[in-house]
Each structure stands twice: as structure tokens, then as C-alpha cells.
Design an enzyme around this catalytic site. Structure first.
Site, PDB file in Angstrom:
ATOM      1  N   LEU A   1      30.668  96.441  39.953  1.00 51.43           N
ATOM      2  CA  LEU A   1      29.459  96.469  39.113  1.00 51.43           C
ATOM      3  C   LEU A   1      29.651  95.660  37.834  1.00 51.43           C
ATOM      4  CD1 LEU A   1      30.035  98.457  36.484  1.00 51.43           C
ATOM      5  CD2 LEU A   1      29.656 100.247  38.145  1.00 51.43           C
TER       6      LEU A   1
ATOM      7  N   CYS B   1      36.942  93.338  31.818  1.00 47.78           N
ATOM      8  CA  CYS B   1      37.535  93.055  33.136  1.00 47.78           C
ATOM      9  C   CYS B   1      38.206  91.687  33.246  1.00 47.78           C
ATOM     10  CB  CYS B   1      36.467  93.195  34.209  1.00 47.78           C
ATOM     11  SG  CYS B   1      35.916  94.899  34.371  1.00 47.78           S
TER      12      CYS B   1
HETATM   13  P1  NAD Z   1      36.396 103.094  30.179  1.00 44.77           P
HETATM   14  O1  NAD Z   1      37.458 102.874  29.196  1.00 44.77           O
HETATM   15  O2  NAD Z   1      34.960 102.886  29.794  1.00 44.77           O
HETATM   16  O3  NAD Z   1      36.486 104.589  30.748  1.00 44.77           O
HETATM   17  C1  NAD Z   1      37.667 105.188  31.164  1.00 44.77           C
HETATM   18  C2  NAD Z   1      37.542 106.691  30.927  1.00 44.77           C
HETATM   19  O4  NAD Z   1      38.663 107.353  31.516  1.00 44.77           O
HETATM   20  C3  NAD Z   1      37.563 107.089  29.442  1.00 44.77           C
HETATM   21  O5  NAD Z   1      36.423 107.855  29.145  1.00 44.77           O
HETATM   22  C4  NAD Z   1      38.857 107.903  29.280  1.00 44.77           C
HETATM   23  O6  NAD Z   1      38.760 108.937  28.327  1.00 44.77           O
HETATM   24  C5  NAD Z   1      39.011 108.454  30.692  1.00 44.77           C
HETATM   25  N1  NAD Z   1      40.377 108.905  31.013  1.00 44.77           N
HETATM   26  C6  NAD Z   1      41.568 108.312  30.728  1.00 44.77           C
HETATM   27  N2  NAD Z   1      42.589 109.033  31.217  1.00 44.77           N
HETATM   28  C7  NAD Z   1      42.048 110.109  31.847  1.00 44.77           C
HETATM   29  C8  NAD Z   1      42.580 111.198  32.569  1.00 44.77           C
HETATM   30  N3  NAD Z   1      43.889 111.341  32.750  1.00 44.77           N
HETATM   31  N4  NAD Z   1      41.736 112.121  33.075  1.00 44.77           N
HETATM   32  C9  NAD Z   1      40.404 112.003  32.895  1.00 44.77           C
HETATM   33  N5  NAD Z   1      39.819 110.964  32.230  1.00 44.77           N
HETATM   34  C10 NAD Z   1      40.632 110.035  31.714  1.00 44.77           C
HETATM   35  O7  NAD Z   1      36.759 102.195  31.444  1.00 44.77           O
HETATM   36  P2  NAD Z   1      35.760 101.458  32.467  1.00 44.77           P
HETATM   37  O8  NAD Z   1      35.184 100.247  31.855  1.00 44.77           O
HETATM   38  O9  NAD Z   1      34.860 102.472  33.070  1.00 44.77           O
HETATM   39  O10 NAD Z   1      36.803 100.965  33.560  1.00 44.77           O
HETATM   40  C11 NAD Z   1      37.462 101.869  34.434  1.00 44.77           C
HETATM   41  C12 NAD Z   1      38.177 101.069  35.504  1.00 44.77           C
HETATM   42  O11 NAD Z   1      37.224 100.356  36.302  1.00 44.77           O
HETATM   43  C13 NAD Z   1      39.132 100.000  34.967  1.00 44.77           C
HETATM   44  O12 NAD Z   1      40.230  99.892  35.824  1.00 44.77           O
HETATM   45  C14 NAD Z   1      38.300  98.733  35.026  1.00 44.77           C
HETATM   46  O13 NAD Z   1      39.095  97.579  35.148  1.00 44.77           O
HETATM   47  C15 NAD Z   1      37.490  98.955  36.284  1.00 44.77           C
HETATM   48  N6  NAD Z   1      36.213  98.250  36.315  1.00 44.77           N
HETATM   49  C16 NAD Z   1      35.453  98.179  35.191  1.00 44.77           C
HETATM   50  C17 NAD Z   1      34.211  97.529  35.246  1.00 44.77           C
HETATM   51  C18 NAD Z   1      33.359  97.419  34.015  1.00 44.77           C
HETATM   52  O14 NAD Z   1      32.439  96.598  34.029  1.00 44.77           O
HETATM   53  N7  NAD Z   1      33.604  98.177  32.965  1.00 44.77           N
HETATM   54  C19 NAD Z   1      33.759  96.962  36.452  1.00 44.77           C
HETATM   55  C20 NAD Z   1      34.557  97.084  37.581  1.00 44.77           C
HETATM   56  C21 NAD Z   1      35.798  97.751  37.506  1.00 44.77           C
END
Ligand code: NAD
Length: 452
Positions: free
Chosen positions: A157, A264
Site C-alpha cells: 500500500l 519505505c
Molecule cells: P509505523 O511506525 O507507522 O507503525 C509501527 C507500529 O508498531 C507503531 O505504532 C509501534 O508502536 C508498533 N510496535 C512496535 N513494536 C511493537 C510490539 N512489540 N508490539 C506491538 N506494537 C509494536 O510503521 P508502518 O509505516 O506502519 O510500517 C510497518 C511495516 O510495514 C514496516 O516494516 C514498513 O516497512 C512496512 N510497510 C510500510 C508501508 C508504508 O507506506 N508505511 C508500506 C508497505 C510496507
């Protein structure tokens, strides 16, 4: 209807959980950030993502979506546990897996029944096996009544259109050593009617990195072409248009500008290069992609310096801070590097962004003045920079802007405006890869194409 726990309620986890609830599943979003969960429980969204607030509200009201900080409450009995925690860049450029490891440990202690653990975070090749090992070792207390399988399901996404992207995926990628588990995850998504690739864990993990790397490569490619266009008097936007009609090339991700940013591309390209280097591969293309991306920002600052003579003690206004429109995400935003460089060189900087100001305050250097609208930014400015192409900036009253400014200089980092229009409005105008000289020629060349 399945019982689902989504670990991590950030951009990916919150969208995933909410959309799965909207598809009729019973979902509980889990996060260790108590403040985030309290806000979600109070009906407040911790992030800006178009369309998400209404969707969260509807599913909470329908009783299909809940939020908690407790693994004991969320995990036992869940059919699926998504891991959607952050995988930030470590100091050496590798992906830092501490959040994934911690989440896997916490899941291991409390699962009950058969749970399919689905890795949605972007993780280095081999992490699926790592998670399986952590869960297996951590299950000692509950091994008699719990079992699990691990499936890799990378997410594609885009922030700003995340809800649409999640519900209209180009493809679904699933990797596992357990075919039955992968099939069950495929079933969970069956209503989305997307092509589904079922493969092994490592291949699934690599598909995500390779996909982000090619998109970043296209951006750096067009930025390199833009630099050459600038020097040789060609118009990169028409060059990209001319290339994009070729079905083998396509028009996507060929907009020249100040480089890619966000949560990302920067970290994923770096992590892939790091992975390659640790196994003695030489990722020369990826290294060049990252270099060009930094150059795009530096070249823009140089262009501003050339235009103004010097930026020292100059008042510079900035329109747009987020790494792209329709998000408040400031991670690796080009605006951070550009503004920091200008401040170091002695400029006075005023900024405005429609939604990213709160995030930006935490990240921008001291001395930056935050304004309420594009006109306050322009007031008394020696130059205005357009750094994020929000719709709001397409509709600016340039007559008013010109009157407010010290001098009408506009540096457009996203090629949002038409150079000929800006010239007519009386602005000194520079964009990326579209030298003023080339504009008249390219406009007539393009209208000729359109009239046929
Ligand atoms: P983010 O930082 O917005 O959210 C991560 C969340 O995980 C935070 O709220 C944090 O408090 C929580 N967290 C951390 N450790 C935890 C634990 N042990 N238990 C419960 N919660 C915990 O990150 P994001 O942007 O949502 O990205 C998440 C993953 O998805 C990453 O690997 C990223 O590369 C991937 N990704 C992101 C996108 C994007 O557009 N943001 C798109 C595709 C993939």
C-alpha cells in the site's frame, strides 16, 4: 469470519486491521504505544490517512474492531496474527528487527489453538525463518495447546491512498513452508479478487524489496535524466511523457523532482544493498540509486543558491513538508534535508504544510517559523520553494503571492507549475529538468502531439 489480531497500529497495521474488519472479520489492533491505543479507543486517529477515520468509526461501532495494549487479551484464540511493526533502518543500513523479534516473542507466550502468524512488515530475506524460530523457542509454557505457522505477506500500500490500495491490490504475495497456511491466508483475501502468488518465504520477502527498489530506481533514473536535461536545454517532463507512451516503459514513477523519501524506499533500498554486501554481492545499481537521490536534493539547493546569488540572510518560504501529498508522514522527507541545508547556510526559513506541521515540528531544525497558510509563508520572502505537490498549492492566488513577496522567485521542486504560465505571471521560476529556454519549444511540441 476469522478472529484476527494485528500487532502494530501504524500506517500499515491500522489500515490492514480496519480493512479486514470491514470485510466482516473480528479484529483487534494491538500496540505497545499506550497513547496511540488510548487515542484509538477514544475514536481519534493517530495518523492522517484519507478515508481511514470513517472506516475505523464504522467498524468500531459495528463491534468488529477493537484496540488494546494487551497481548493476553488479543492473541489467545486468534486464527491469524499479523505482525505490522516498524522495521527502521539500523545504524549500518540494515533493517533493525528489534520490534519484529519482540512482537514474535510476545506472541509466542500467549497463543492458544492454531495461529497463523503473518509477517506484513518489510523484513530482510530469512526473517520468516527467524520469526518461526523465536516463536518456537518462546512457546515453552503453552506448547501443549498451541501451534503455529508463519506466512510472509508483504504489503504494497501507498500512504495517501492506503485504504484503496489495500482493498484493490495489484497482487497478493504469500510465502510459506506450510502450503495449507498460505492457502488459508489467500482465502482471507479472496474477496479482493487479486492475482495471488504463493511461494516460499524468502522469495516472498525478496519480491517486496525488489519492487520498492525498481520504483526507487525509476525515480533516480528520471532525476539523472532531469539533470542532463537542465544542462542541455531539454524538457524532462516531455521526455518522460514521450517515454511513458512506450508500453515497455510505461508512465509511472517518471516524475523528476527532489528525490524519493518516506518510510519505505530510503530504508528498503539501503537494507537491500546492505543485505547484498554482507553476502559479497556488489549492489552497484542500488548504490547509484541512493547517491542520485541525495544529489537531487543537493542540486535543488544549488539551484536556489545560483538563483538568489546566496541564501545567507535571505528569507525563504516553503510550501509543503510531507514526503508526498495526502500524508502527514515526514520520515526521510526531502524537505528535511533541503531546509536543514538552507538554515546551515544562513537562510531564514518559514514553512507551511496542510497536515504535516505537527510531525515536522519534531524533526525540523530550530529557528524555522511555522505559518498557517501559503500566503503567510510568502510574506516578505525572497523566494518560495514548492516541496510537496499538495492540491492546495495548485490553486494559489499568484497575484497576491507576488505582491506579498520581497521578490517573485519560485523554485518548484515537483514540477507542479507550468513554466510559461509562471513567466507570464511575472515570476522568476526554476523547476527540475525544465530549463526556461526549452519551455516554449516543448509546449508547442506537446500541443502538436495532443492535436493529432
Ligand atoms: P509505523 O511506525 O507507522 O507503525 C509501527 C507500529 O508498531 C507503531 O505504532 C509501534 O508502536 C508498533 N510496535 C512496535 N513494536 C511493537 C510490539 N512489540 N508490539 C506491538 N506494537 C509494536 O510503521 P508502518 O509505516 O506502519 O510500517 C510497518 C511495516 O510495514 C514496516 O516494516 C514498513 O516497512 C512496512 N510497510 C510500510 C508501508 C508504508 O507506506 N508505511 C508500506 C508497505 C510496507
Amino acid at each position: 469470519m476469522s478472529k484476527i489480531c494485528v500487532v502494530g497500529t501504524g500506517y500499515v497495521g491500522l489500515v490492514t486491521g480496519t480493512c479486514l474488519a470491514d470485510m466482516g472479520n473480528e479484529v483487534i489492533g494491538l500496540d505497545i504505544d499506550a497513547d496511540k491505543i488510548a487515542r484509538l479507543q477514544a475514536g481519534e486517529l493517530p495518523i492522517y490517512e484519507p478515508g481511514l477515520e470513517e472506516l475505523v468509526k464504522r467498524n468500531v461501532e459495528a463491534g468488529r474492531l477493537k484496540f488494546t495494549t494487551s497481548y493476553e487479551e488479543a492473541l489467545p484464540g486468534a486464527d491469524f496474527a499479523f505482525i505490522a511493526v516498524g522495521t527502521p533502518q539500523g545504524e549500518d543500513g540494515s533493517a533493525d528487527l528489534k520490534y519484529v523479534e519482540k512482537a514474535a516473542q510476545s506472541i509466542a507466550h500467549v497463543i492458544k489453538g492454531h495461529t497463523i502468524i503473518i509477517n506484513k512488515s518489510t523484513v530482510p530475506i530469512g526473517t520468516g525463518d527467524l520469526v518461526a524460530g523465536i516463536v518456537d523457542r518462546g512457546m515453552n509454557g503453552n506448547r501443549d495447546y498451541a501451534s503455529f505457522a508463519v506466512v510472509s505477506n508483504p504489503e504494497f500500500l501507498r500512504e495517501g491512498s492506503a485504504v484503496y490500495d489495500f482493498t484493490h491490490p495489484d497482487r497478493i504475495v504469500l510465502g510459506s513452508t506450510d502450503r495449507a497456511a498460505a492457502d488459508r491466508v489467500a482465502e482471507l483475501y479472496s474477496a479482493l479478487k487479486a492475482p495471488t502468488i504463493i511461494t516460499d518465504l524468502r522469495t516472498a520477502e525478496m519480491i517486496k524489496y525488489a519492487s520498492n527498489a525498481i520504483l526507487a530506481t525509476r525515480i533516480s533514473f528520471v532525476n539523472e535524466i532531469a539533470q542532463i536535461c537542465d544542462a542541455l536545454g531539454a524538457d524532462v517532463s516531455v521526455v518522460a511523457e514521450g517515454m511513458g507512451y512506450d508500453k515497455r516503459i510505461g508512465p509511472q514513477f517518471l516524475s523528476a523532482g527532489i528525490g524519493y523519501g518516506g518510510s519505505c524506499f530510503p530504508k528498503d533500498v539501503k537494507a537491500l544493498a546492505h543485505m547484498a554486501e554482507t553476502i559479497n554481492c556488489h549492489p552497484q545499481l542500488l548504490l547509484a540509486v541512493m547517491d542520485i537521490n541525495q544529489d537531487a536534493r543537493r542540486n535543488f539547493v544549488r539551484k536556489i543558491e545560483r538563483g538568489l546569488g546566496s541564501v545567507t540572510n535571505r528569507k525563504i518560504g516553503v510550501w509543503g513538508l510531507a514526503f508526498k501529498p495526502n500524508t502527514d508522514d515526514m520520515r526521510e522527507a526531502p524537505s528535511l534535508d533541503i531546509i536543514t541545508a538552507l538554515i546551515r547556510k544562513g537562510a531564514e526559513v518559514k514553512v507551511y504544510d496542510p497536515v504535516a506541521m505537527k510531525m515536522a515540528r519534531k524533526l525540523l531544525p530550530g529557528g524555522v517559523e511555522f505559518c498557517n497558510d501559503p500566503y503567510s509563508v510568502a510574506t516578505d520572502a525572497d523566494a518560495v520553494l514548492l516541496l510537496t505537490e499538495w492540491n492546495e498549492f495548485k490553486q494559489v492566488d499568484f497575484g497576491r503571492v507576488k505582491q506579498l513577496m520581497n521578490q517573485p522567485w519560485l523554485f518548484d521542486g515537483r514540477n507542479l507549475y507550468n513554466p510559461a504560465d509562471m513567466e507570464k505571471l511575472g515570476f522568476k521560476y526554476e523547476s527540475v529538468g525544465r530549463p526556461v529556454l526549452a519551455n516554449e519549444k516543448s509546449v508547442s511540441r506537446r500541443s502538436k502531439v495532443e492535436s493529432h
